[in-house]
Design a protein around this motif. Structure first.
Motif, PDB file in Angstrom:
ATOM      1  N   GLY A 182       0.827  -1.192   0.000  1.00 13.57           N
ATOM      2  CA  GLY A 182       0.000   0.000   0.000  1.00 13.57           C
ATOM      3  C   GLY A 182       0.862   1.242   0.000  1.00 13.57           C
ATOM      4  O   GLY A 182       2.017   1.210   0.434  1.00 13.57           O
ATOM      5  N   VAL A 227       0.470   7.081  -4.337  1.00 18.12           N
ATOM      6  CA  VAL A 227      -0.860   6.510  -4.563  1.00 18.12           C
ATOM      7  C   VAL A 227      -1.054   6.080  -6.012  1.00 18.12           C
ATOM      8  O   VAL A 227      -1.429   4.927  -6.292  1.00 18.12           O
ATOM      9  N   MET A 245      -7.436  -0.811   2.924  1.00 19.58           N
ATOM     10  CA  MET A 245      -8.273   0.345   2.619  1.00 19.58           C
ATOM     11  C   MET A 245      -9.717  -0.074   2.390  1.00 19.58           C
ATOM     12  O   MET A 245     -10.643   0.693   2.632  1.00 19.58           O
ATOM     13  N   SER A 276      -1.756   4.348   3.294  1.00 21.84           N
ATOM     14  CA  SER A 276      -2.555   3.174   3.594  1.00 21.84           C
ATOM     15  C   SER A 276      -2.221   2.669   4.998  1.00 21.84           C
ATOM     16  O   SER A 276      -1.062   2.693   5.417  1.00 21.84           O
ATOM     17  N   TYR A 324     -12.172   2.195   4.150  1.00 16.80           N
ATOM     18  CA  TYR A 324     -13.053   3.051   3.347  1.00 16.80           C
ATOM     19  C   TYR A 324     -14.402   2.400   3.086  1.00 16.80           C
ATOM     20  O   TYR A 324     -15.456   2.989   3.341  1.00 16.80           O
ATOM     21  N   TYR A 361      -7.819   7.673  -0.710  1.00 16.33           N
ATOM     22  CA  TYR A 361      -6.652   7.795   0.163  1.00 16.33           C
ATOM     23  C   TYR A 361      -6.490   9.197   0.741  1.00 16.33           C
ATOM     24  O   TYR A 361      -5.665   9.404   1.642  1.00 16.33           O
ATOM     25  N   GLY A 368      -2.963   9.922   2.039  1.00 13.75           N
ATOM     26  CA  GLY A 368      -2.195   9.135   1.099  1.00 13.75           C
ATOM     27  C   GLY A 368      -1.443   7.968   1.715  1.00 13.75           C
ATOM     28  O   GLY A 368      -0.632   7.332   1.035  1.00 13.75           O
TER      29      GLY A 368
END
Length: 369
Positions: A23, A30, A282, A62, A286, A55, A60
Motif C-alpha cells: 500500500g 498513490v 483500505m 494506507s 473506506y 486515500y 495518502g
C-alpha cells in the motif's frame, strides 16, 4: 546426556517472508501503486485517480504497511518465545519492500529455503495464485532457492476462532441493546468477478472455493453465536470493492445493498464482520468504516464493525502453528492440519489447475502446475 543442540522446529527453513499486497505510504505513491495493482488491465489514469481519492482521508498513507510491519515484529517475538527464532521480513506485491528485495535481503544472509506466509487467507486467483505467480517470478534465476508457503488458513483456529470470539462479543452487545429479533450479522469480503469465483479452488470442475469457503466459515461462526446466545440471527455473506466493467458480473450482494435490505426488514442493529481480511486494508477502512457506516446511518441502522484479527496474539500464534505444520510436512512428516469446528482444511501445495489465471497462462510456484 547428549550435549547435541536440539533440532530447530522450523527445519528445513532458514527464514520467513510475510508476503502481502502492499500500500502507498504518501500522496506521491498513490497513483504509482494503483498502476501496479491494475497493470495489464487497461485502466485509465482518470479512473485510478477516482479510486485514489479514497486515500485523501488518510493523507495518502494506507494503514496496511504499518500493520504488516507490526505483524512481522509480532511473529519475530512469537518465534523467539517458542525458542525457534528465524529472520522474518516483509515482501509486498505492489509497494516497497517488494518481494524480490525481500529475497535479496534474506539470500544475502545465506537463506536458501524460505517459508512464505501470505497475508491472504482464502483461495482464488487474486487471493492465492497471483501471490504464487509473484513468488515464481521473483525466484527465477536464483539457483538453489526454494520457496514454500503455508496453506490457506481461513479455517484455522488462529483466524476463525479469533473472528468468532469478537463476533460473539459484538452480537451479544447488540442483542442486549435492541433484542435478538432486531439484530443481523453481515460477513463482508472483497468481491471478485463471478468467473474468477467459478474457477477458484482445485481444477476439478467444482469451483466456487472463494465464496464457498468464506460462507462455510461464516455459517460456523453464526452457529457458535446462536448456540451461546440462544438466538437465530439472520446472517450471510456480502461483498465490497467491486470494480471493473459494469458489464462483467461480480459477486453480490454489495454490502450497502444488503444493509438497505435489512433496514427494510426491520433490523435495527447490524454486526459487520470483515471475514475476507486479516487486517485493515483500505477496503476495510473506506468501504466499511466510511461507506457502509454512512449507509447504515442513512437507513437508521446501528452498526458495529468487528475488528480484523491481524493484531491479535491468538492470530499471530496461529500463523506460527501453521509455520510449524508446514515445516513438519517439508520434513516428510504428516502433522494434523488443525481447523476450527472441524471445518475442511486445504493443502499447502496447490493441486494441478488450482485457481487458474483466466487472462493468461503463467507459472505459479508452490503448485504442481
Amino acid at each position: 546426556m547428549s550435549d547435541q543442540a536440539p533440532e530447530h522446529p522450523l527445519r528445513p527453513y532458514d527464514a520467513v517472508m510475510v508476503q502481502s499486497f502492499g500500500g502507498p505510504e504518501g500522496p506521491d505513491e498513490v497513483l504509482p501503486f494503483l498502476r501496479r495493482v491494475t497493470a495489464g488491465r487497461g485502466v485509465p489514469d482518470d479512473r485510478l485517480a477516482e479510486v485514489g481519492s479514497h486515500y485523501e482521508r488518510v493523507d495518502g498513507v494506507s494503514p496496511l504497511p504499518a500493520l504488516n510491519r507490526r505483524l512481522v515484529a509480532d511473529l519475530v517475538a512469537e518465534l523467539a518465545a517458542r525458542e525457534c527464532p528465524l529472520p522474518v521480513v516483509l515482501g509486498n506485491r505492489n509497494s516497497a519492500p517488494f518481494v524480490p528485495e525481500a529475497l535479496d535481503e534474506l539470500t544475502a544472509d545465506g537463506a536458501q529455503r524460505i517459508l512464505v506466509v501470505p497475508t491472504s487467507a482464502w483461495r482464488s486467483y487474486s487471493s492465492c495464485r497471483q501471490y504464487r505467480e509473484g513468488l515464481a517470478d521473483a525466484a527465477e534465476g536464483r539457483g538453489g532457492l526454494v520457496l514454500d508457503k503455508v496453506r490457506p488458513f481461513g479455517e484455522h483456529p488462529g483466524f476463525a476462532a479469533t473472528l468468532a470470539r469478537d463476533t460473539l462479543a459484538a452480537a451479544r452487545a447488540a442483542v442486549d441493546a435492541v433484542g435478538a429479533d432486531k439484530v443481523a450479522i453481515v460477513y463482508v469480503t472483497h468481491s471478485i468477478p463471478d468467473a474468477m469465483d467459478e474457477t477458484s479452488g482445485p481444477g476439478d470442475g467444482e469451483g466456487r472455493a472463494y465464496s464457498a469457503d468464506q460462507a462455510e466459515v461464516a455459517a460456523a461462526i453464526t452457529a457458535e453465536v446462536d448456540t451461546v446466545l440462544g438466538t437465530d440471527l439472520p446472517a450471510g455473506l456480502a461483498f465490497c470493492s467491486r470494480s471493473g466493467s459494469p458489464r462483467t458480473p461480480w459477486l453480490e450482494p454489495d454490502v450497502n445493498d444488503r444493509l438497505r435490505e435489512l433496514a427494510v426488514d426491520g433490523v435495527e442493529h447490524v454486526v459487520v464482520v470483515p471475514i475476507g481480511f486479516i487486517s485493515d486494508h483500505m477496503e476495510v477502512f473506506y468501504d466499511l468504516d466510511v461507506e457502509a457506516a454512512a449507509t447504515a446511518a442513512e437507513v437508521g441502522l446501528a452498526m458495529t464493525r468487528v475488528p480484523t484479527p491481524g493484531g491479535d496474539h491468538a492470530f499471530v500464534a496461529g500463523l506460527v502453528d501453521l509455520m510449524l505444520e508446514r515445516a513438519a510436512q517439508a520434513r516428510g512428516e504428516q502433522p494434523v492440519r488443525a481447523t476450527w469446528r472441524d471445518l475442511d482444511s486445504h493443502p499447502a501445495v496447490c493441486p494441478m489447475g488450482c485457481c487458474p489465471n483466466l487472462r493468461e497462462a503463467r507459472p505459479a510456484l508452490c503448485g504442481s502446475d
